[in-house]
Design a protein around this motif. Structure first.
Motif, PDB file in Angstrom:
ATOM      1  N   SER A  89       0.851  -1.195   0.000  1.00  0.00           N
ATOM      2  CA  SER A  89       0.000   0.000   0.000  1.00  0.00           C
ATOM      3  C   SER A  89       0.884   1.240   0.000  1.00  0.00           C
ATOM      4  O   SER A  89       2.089   1.161  -0.243  1.00  0.00           O
ATOM      5  CB  SER A  89      -0.902  -0.005   1.236  1.00  0.00           C
ATOM      6  OG  SER A  89      -0.160   0.337   2.402  1.00  0.00           O
ATOM      7  N   ASP A  90       0.268   2.387   0.262  1.00  0.00           N
ATOM      8  CA  ASP A  90       1.022   3.625   0.500  1.00  0.00           C
ATOM      9  C   ASP A  90       0.633   4.166   1.870  1.00  0.00           C
ATOM     10  O   ASP A  90       0.560   5.364   2.092  1.00  0.00           O
ATOM     11  CB  ASP A  90       0.727   4.645  -0.601  1.00  0.00           C
ATOM     12  CG  ASP A  90       1.838   5.675  -0.774  1.00  0.00           C
ATOM     13  OD1 ASP A  90       2.931   5.474  -0.185  1.00  0.00           O
ATOM     14  OD2 ASP A  90       1.630   6.678  -1.476  1.00  0.00           O
ATOM     15  N   ASN A  91       0.395   3.250   2.788  1.00  0.00           N
ATOM     16  CA  ASN A  91      -0.155   3.576   4.099  1.00  0.00           C
ATOM     17  C   ASN A  91       0.774   4.437   4.942  1.00  0.00           C
ATOM     18  O   ASN A  91       0.320   5.320   5.685  1.00  0.00           O
ATOM     19  CB  ASN A  91      -0.476   2.280   4.846  1.00  0.00           C
ATOM     20  CG  ASN A  91      -1.474   2.473   5.966  1.00  0.00           C
ATOM     21  OD1 ASN A  91      -2.197   3.462   6.003  1.00  0.00           O
ATOM     22  ND2 ASN A  91      -1.526   1.517   6.884  1.00  0.00           N
ATOM     23  N   VAL A  92       2.079   4.205   4.839  1.00  0.00           N
ATOM     24  CA  VAL A  92       3.035   4.956   5.663  1.00  0.00           C
ATOM     25  C   VAL A  92       2.969   6.448   5.367  1.00  0.00           C
ATOM     26  O   VAL A  92       3.147   7.288   6.252  1.00  0.00           O
ATOM     27  CB  VAL A  92       4.465   4.416   5.453  1.00  0.00           C
ATOM     28  CG1 VAL A  92       5.484   5.278   6.177  1.00  0.00           C
ATOM     29  CG2 VAL A  92       4.564   2.967   5.924  1.00  0.00           C
ATOM     30  N   LYS A  93       2.672   6.782   4.129  1.00  0.00           N
ATOM     31  CA  LYS A  93       2.608   8.186   3.706  1.00  0.00           C
ATOM     32  C   LYS A  93       1.616   8.992   4.542  1.00  0.00           C
ATOM     33  O   LYS A  93       1.814  10.193   4.768  1.00  0.00           O
ATOM     34  CB  LYS A  93       2.239   8.259   2.224  1.00  0.00           C
ATOM     35  CG  LYS A  93       2.149   9.663   1.661  1.00  0.00           C
ATOM     36  CD  LYS A  93       1.721   9.634   0.205  1.00  0.00           C
ATOM     37  CE  LYS A  93       1.567  11.032  -0.357  1.00  0.00           C
ATOM     38  NZ  LYS A  93       1.098  11.009  -1.767  1.00  0.00           N
ATOM     39  N   LYS A  94       0.546   8.367   5.013  1.00  0.00           N
ATOM     40  CA  LYS A  94      -0.471   9.069   5.800  1.00  0.00           C
ATOM     41  C   LYS A  94       0.109   9.605   7.104  1.00  0.00           C
ATOM     42  O   LYS A  94      -0.358  10.606   7.636  1.00  0.00           O
ATOM     43  CB  LYS A  94      -1.628   8.127   6.116  1.00  0.00           C
ATOM     44  CG  LYS A  94      -2.366   7.605   4.892  1.00  0.00           C
ATOM     45  CD  LYS A  94      -3.435   6.602   5.316  1.00  0.00           C
ATOM     46  CE  LYS A  94      -4.124   5.996   4.112  1.00  0.00           C
ATOM     47  NZ  LYS A  94      -5.130   4.970   4.508  1.00  0.00           N
ATOM     48  N   PHE A  95       1.124   8.923   7.614  1.00  0.00           N
ATOM     49  CA  PHE A  95       1.712   9.281   8.900  1.00  0.00           C
ATOM     50  C   PHE A  95       3.063   9.973   8.749  1.00  0.00           C
ATOM     51  O   PHE A  95       3.441  10.779   9.594  1.00  0.00           O
ATOM     52  CB  PHE A  95       1.852   8.023   9.760  1.00  0.00           C
ATOM     53  CG  PHE A  95       0.554   7.291   9.947  1.00  0.00           C
ATOM     54  CD1 PHE A  95      -0.303   7.636  10.971  1.00  0.00           C
ATOM     55  CD2 PHE A  95       0.176   6.277   9.074  1.00  0.00           C
ATOM     56  CE1 PHE A  95      -1.510   6.972  11.149  1.00  0.00           C
ATOM     57  CE2 PHE A  95      -1.029   5.604   9.240  1.00  0.00           C
ATOM     58  CZ  PHE A  95      -1.876   5.959  10.274  1.00  0.00           C
TER      59      PHE A  95
END
Length: 224
Positions: A27-33
């Motif tokens: 995913s690109d989940n880390v980008k949110k944080f």
């Protein structure tokens, strides 16, 4: 075994009997944080269709245990053996279903068919991080997980490692290249594979100085 690099710290081990996936991040989940840590490598969605027999998570950080990626492999309909240290186990086992959630802290071994998987020490900012050794009876593969250089680790590592997979990014409580080079020298594997680069950064793995290094390419089999 066939070993494929999934990007970041993700690896896929396969033979004619078993499919083992470690720390997939799709995913690109880390980008949110952490906005600076955005995905630099395009997703190959074909890997989302894989049905692993065994899933291993080395610790509970988003680029290793990703709640967006996990449901593709572990859900109410799947039947997967999930090996994870307590920091992940507490969370992943709430998925339930027919999956087998094994508490896999340091020193624990699990045998699947003829493959023995052992959790070894890692030194990281997660409270219960692990590395793993995959022994197929012919060769031993050592995936360090995210870790710093720590003398205690070597007490857990056998002398006959065939391939070593280790981080070289030097941030987030991981070894930098200099320490990874020292670590590789101590393990003395036949092949050393740098990972944990290229997804969130512009690190050049060619700068990693190691005589027996094999630089992996994302979504490709690693030539070992």
């Amino acid at each position: 075994m066939k070993v494929t690099f999934l990007g970041q710290a993700g690896l896929l081990f396969e033979n004619e009997k078993v499919c083992i996936m470690i720390d997939p991040y799709f995913s690109d989940n880390v980008k949110k944080f952490e906005p600076k840590n955005y995905r630099r490598k395009e997703l190959d969605a074909s890997f989302l269709k894989i049905k692993p027999d065994v899933m291993i998570f080395t610790h509970n950080h988003l680029d290793h245990y990703d709640p967006v990626t996990v449901p593709y492999y572990i859900n109410k309909e799947s039947c997967v053996t999930v090996l994870s240290p307590k920091s992940v186990w507490d969370e992943v086992r709430t998925i339930g279903g027919n999956n087998n959630f094994v508490l896999f802290n340091r020193g624990t071994s699990w045998t699947y068919f003829d493959i023995k998987i052992t959790a070894v020490k890692a030194e990281h900012s997660d409270p219960t991080p692990i590395g793993v050794i995959i022994d197929d009876g012919k060769r031993k593969y050592y995936v360090t997980g995210d870790t710093l250089y720590n003398e205690e680790i070597f007490k857990d590592i056998p002398k006959d490692i065939y391939a070593l997979f280790l981080p070289i990014n030097g941030v987030g409580n991981n070894m930098n290249m200099a320490d990874a080079e020292r670590f590789a020298e101590r393990v003395n594997a036949k092949y050393t594979v740098p990972i944990h680069f290229g997804m969130f950064d512009e690190i050049n793995p060619e700068d990693f100085s190691c005589d027996n290094k094999v630089i992996p390419k994302i979504y490709k089999e690693i030539e070992l």
